[in-house]
Design a protein around this motif. Structure first.
Motif, mmCIF file in Angstrom:
data_model
loop_
_atom_site.group_PDB
_atom_site.id
_atom_site.type_symbol
_atom_site.label_atom_id
_atom_site.label_comp_id
_atom_site.label_asym_id
_atom_site.label_seq_id
_atom_site.Cartn_x
_atom_site.Cartn_y
_atom_site.Cartn_z
ATOM 1 N N SER A 106 4.411 1.798 7.852
ATOM 2 C CA SER A 106 3.558 2.740 8.586
ATOM 3 C C SER A 106 2.309 2.050 9.128
ATOM 4 C CB SER A 106 3.145 3.896 7.670
ATOM 5 O OG SER A 106 4.280 4.618 7.226
ATOM 6 N N TYR A 128 0.861 -1.170 0.000
ATOM 7 C CA TYR A 128 0.000 0.000 0.000
ATOM 8 C C TYR A 128 0.911 1.238 0.000
ATOM 9 C CZ TYR A 128 -3.228 -3.608 1.579
ATOM 10 O OH TYR A 128 -3.960 -4.756 1.680
ATOM 11 N N PRO A 129 1.217 1.791 -1.169
ATOM 12 C CA PRO A 129 2.229 2.849 -1.256
ATOM 13 C C PRO A 129 1.873 4.128 -0.514
ATOM 14 C CG PRO A 129 1.755 1.909 -3.427
ATOM 15 C CD PRO A 129 0.700 1.421 -2.495
ATOM 16 N N ASP A 130 0.564 4.400 -0.367
ATOM 17 C CA ASP A 130 0.171 5.652 0.275
ATOM 18 C C ASP A 130 -1.085 5.440 1.104
ATOM 19 O OD1 ASP A 130 -2.122 5.827 -1.485
ATOM 20 O OD2 ASP A 130 -0.773 6.577 -3.029
ATOM 21 N N ALA A 131 -1.568 6.522 1.704
ATOM 22 C CA ALA A 131 -2.702 6.448 2.621
ATOM 23 C C ALA A 131 -4.010 6.093 1.925
ATOM 24 C CB ALA A 131 -2.858 7.790 3.347
ATOM 25 N N TYR A 132 -4.065 6.249 0.601
ATOM 26 C CA TYR A 132 -5.320 6.038 -0.107
ATOM 27 C C TYR A 132 -5.370 4.703 -0.841
ATOM 28 C CZ TYR A 132 -5.915 10.867 1.149
ATOM 29 O OH TYR A 132 -6.029 12.032 1.882
ATOM 30 N N SER A 133 -4.336 3.890 -0.684
ATOM 31 C CA SER A 133 -4.387 2.516 -1.189
ATOM 32 C C SER A 133 -5.271 1.709 -0.248
ATOM 33 C CB SER A 133 -2.977 1.912 -1.239
ATOM 34 O OG SER A 133 -2.113 2.713 -2.011
ATOM 35 N N GLU A 156 -9.065 3.262 3.508
ATOM 36 C CA GLU A 156 -8.176 4.417 3.384
ATOM 37 C C GLU A 156 -7.901 4.986 4.772
ATOM 38 O OE1 GLU A 156 -9.965 7.228 0.778
ATOM 39 O OE2 GLU A 156 -9.807 5.940 -0.998
ATOM 40 N N CYS A 213 -2.201 8.382 7.652
ATOM 41 C CA CYS A 213 -0.974 7.617 7.397
ATOM 42 C C CYS A 213 0.047 8.490 6.660
ATOM 43 C CB CYS A 213 -1.303 6.370 6.588
ATOM 44 S SG CYS A 213 0.121 5.356 6.173
ATOM 45 N N LYS A 214 1.302 8.447 7.092
ATOM 46 C CA LYS A 214 2.348 9.302 6.527
ATOM 47 C C LYS A 214 3.325 8.549 5.629
ATOM 48 C CE LYS A 214 0.731 12.802 8.792
ATOM 49 N NZ LYS A 214 -0.042 13.837 8.076
ATOM 50 N N GLY A 215 3.112 7.275 5.420
ATOM 51 C CA GLY A 215 4.047 6.515 4.597
ATOM 52 C C GLY A 215 3.386 5.274 4.035
ATOM 53 N N GLY A 216 4.193 4.387 3.438
ATOM 54 C CA GLY A 216 3.681 3.158 2.855
ATOM 55 C C GLY A 216 3.674 2.018 3.852
#
Length: 567
Positions: free
Chosen positions: A411, A388-393, A441, A445-448
């Motif tokens: 994260s 999950y590369p970012d908070a919206y994955s 989502e 979250c600040k990272g992957g």
């Protein structure tokens, strides 16, 4: 029909005896036992479901976790810390969201939601038990449907009865009344029990209690090394479909409606016509669609596929099946739809390929040893990663009949397990079964984050190892920690003997991906990847090889063929 080894995100761990996942207090399928009044002791069924206990005043005033001031005076009643309890920590009030197995006896941490909005995720925080003060111990909340909990207990009751346990012994072990236990034992076989609504298609052996271990694999830099050390690919959306009035199952990817020209992208899932299947998942569609086929349409993709289109104009002969979008009145023939890209998820996926990342190989080996898992080099169950590369994955809630051991790295992200929202931090491990689960989502979250997922057939030795380590606590909770008393010797891992075991040189085939045919044609990259993908789903190598040969290497058609054959 079992799905224990399937490796796709389609809608398709153990607390000690007497404890409850979610604090269910039912006397039958959906019958909730009466709540005790304030000032009275907690019902015996709840007491037997203790995860950790704290003293409570007999007058009903707030109680505290052991080791916290103020001291409790008067009365010797106990209250069980459960999801839904209102608590306080450093002046902040919140609600207990999740109580892990390792938090028994007042040690460890519990998950609390301090947000004023009960649906918000950014207020979730792990808090040491000894720093919590209980404000209200009567505001309980179930983390699982009561009828599902009752069904699972009924299955356990029958199995215990078949092992020779008496009615009173079974009732005591499950925390159920003897009358309830006697009724369920009367079914004699789990297959004769009526299944809860929406669970008709799922194997009762796929369920297990949820076990959680905090910080098992926490290691600085491990997340970054694995993300950079493996190859990732875009994941697809899959759906499980069942033929109506039969036991035939298959997988289907999702195609999105592009929308009519000039109207913008639609994005709705295309519907197949006719379609004699219905979807299986957490929100089952009980019947196949009754859409009647007709010929008054033209394929919207005819200009892009002039040589293969089956219905380029309204005057073309009627063809079946075809696909359409009810919102846009968008139609396409089956041949053109096959050429459309599959709907992608917002995450990346990678199958474990020994040798690609030594740190990952070491982690898999430790998991196999510590949790007494089958050897993945011989048992062929699924070992994969979701990134999950970012908070919206995200991943929508779905189910599997198999058991899942999941390690979260990177994260913090929330994993929903039935009605619980579990904030998984770096290195945390969770074991669960057929419970619905997903990753929403998480804007805070600040990272992957990546999850290493091992999916395998229900296995009592894994459940026992996970719970024994959770109960032992301390160093036993850590990766490659000491063996807790009572566990049998850990399995040996021969494939970690040396680097030569995982030779991944481009000129040499990885040892567990054999040639698909004798003349060498099957040694191509595409054929090898197709074979590897089927084996990672848990299909036997010989069956995977034969299925690919029968369908000219098409992975989806080979999967459908293997599922239909019960491989």
């Amino acid at each position: 029909r079992h799905w224990e080894f399937l490796n796709f995100p389609s809608p398709f761990a153990l607390m000690p005896h007497g404890r409850r996942w979610g604090g269910d207090r039912t006397s039958g399928y959906g019958e909730v036992a009466e709540e005790p009044q304030k000032g009275n002791s907690v019902a015996p069924q709840a007491a037997r479901r203790s995860v950790h206990e704290v003293p409570q005043r007999s007058s009903g005033t707030p109680s505290v976790v052991p080791g916290m001031a103020p001291k409790v005076t008067g009365g010797d009643h106990k209250v069980v810390l459960q999801p839904g309890f209102h608590v306080e920590n450093d002046g902040r009030e919140g609600e207990v969201e999740f109580v892990p197995s390792c938090a028994q006896g007042g040690r460890g941490q519990v998950l609390v939601n301090f947000s004023k909005d009960p649906e918000a995720l950014d207020g979730l925080a792990w808090v040491p038990c000894k720093e919590l003060k209980i404000i209200d111990s009567h505001s309980r909340r179930l983390n699982e449907r009561a009828d599902v909990r009752a069904y699972r207990d009924a299955v356990k009751a029958i199995k215990l009865g078949l092992q020779g346990a008496s009615i009173s012994e079974v009732a005591a072990k499950l925390g159920r009344p003897e009358a309830w236990t006697r009724e369920k034992l009367g079914f004699r076989e789990p297959s004769k029990l009526p299944k809860p609504k929406g669970m008709e298609w799922w194997d009762p052996d796929g369920f297990c209690e949820v076990t959680y271990l905090k910080g098992y694999a926490k290691e600085s830099g491990l997340y970054e090394e694995i993300v950079q050390g493996v190859e990732w690919e875009q994941d697809k959306v899959w759906r499980v479909r069942k033929q109506e009035d039969s036991n035939d199952w298959h997988l289907r990817t999702v195609k999105e409606c592009p929308g009519k020209p000039g109207r913008g992208f639609c994005g709705r899932s295309l519907q197949k016509v006719p379609d004699l299947t219905h979807q299986i998942g957490p929100q089952d569609i009980r019947r196949a669609a009754r859409t009647l086929p007709h010929a008054d349409w033209a394929c919207e993709r005819a200009d892009d596929s002039a040589h293969t289109c089956q219905k380029p104009s309204r005057d073309s002969p009627h063809v079946e099946p075809y696909w359409f979008c009810s919102k846009c009145s968008w139609y396409a023939c089956n041949a053109c739809v096959k050429q459309m890209p599959d709907k992608a998820t917002s995450k990346q996926v990678s199958h474990w390929r020994p040798g690609s990342c030594p740190k990952l190989d070491e982690l898999v080996a430790d998991l196999v040893r510590d949790f007494h898992l089958p050897d993945p080099m011989h048992s062929r169950y699924t070992v994969k990663m979701n990134w999950y590369p970012d908070a919206y994955s995200r991943v929508s809630p779905h189910r599997h009949d198999n058991w899942t051991l999941l390690v979260s790295l990177g994260s913090p992200r929330v994993l929903t397990v039935d009605r619980a929202r579990v904030l998984m931090e770096d290195g945390d491990v969770i074991l669960f079964g057929t419970q619905s689960h997903g990753v929403p989502e998480f804007p805070a979250c600040k990272g992957g984050r990546l999850s290493l997922v091992l999916m395998f057939a229900p296995c009592d030795s894994v459940a026992n190892a996970a719970m024994t380590r959770a109960e032992a606590g301390g160093a036993a909770l850590r990766r490659a920690g000491p063996q807790p008393p009572g566990l049998p010797p850990a399995p040996s891992i021969n494939w970690m003997a040396g680097p030569e075991t995982f030779d991944n040189d481009d000129d040499d085939e990885i040892q567990w991906v054999p040639d698909l045919d004798a003349d060498g044609a099957g040694s191509s990259v595409v054929a090898a990847e197709a074979f590897t993908e089927l084996c990672s789903m848990g299909f036997p190598p010989q069956a995977a090889k034969a299925a690919l040969a029968a369908v000219d290497g098409n992975v989806q058609e080979a999967t459908n063929l293997l599922l239909a054959a019960g491989a």
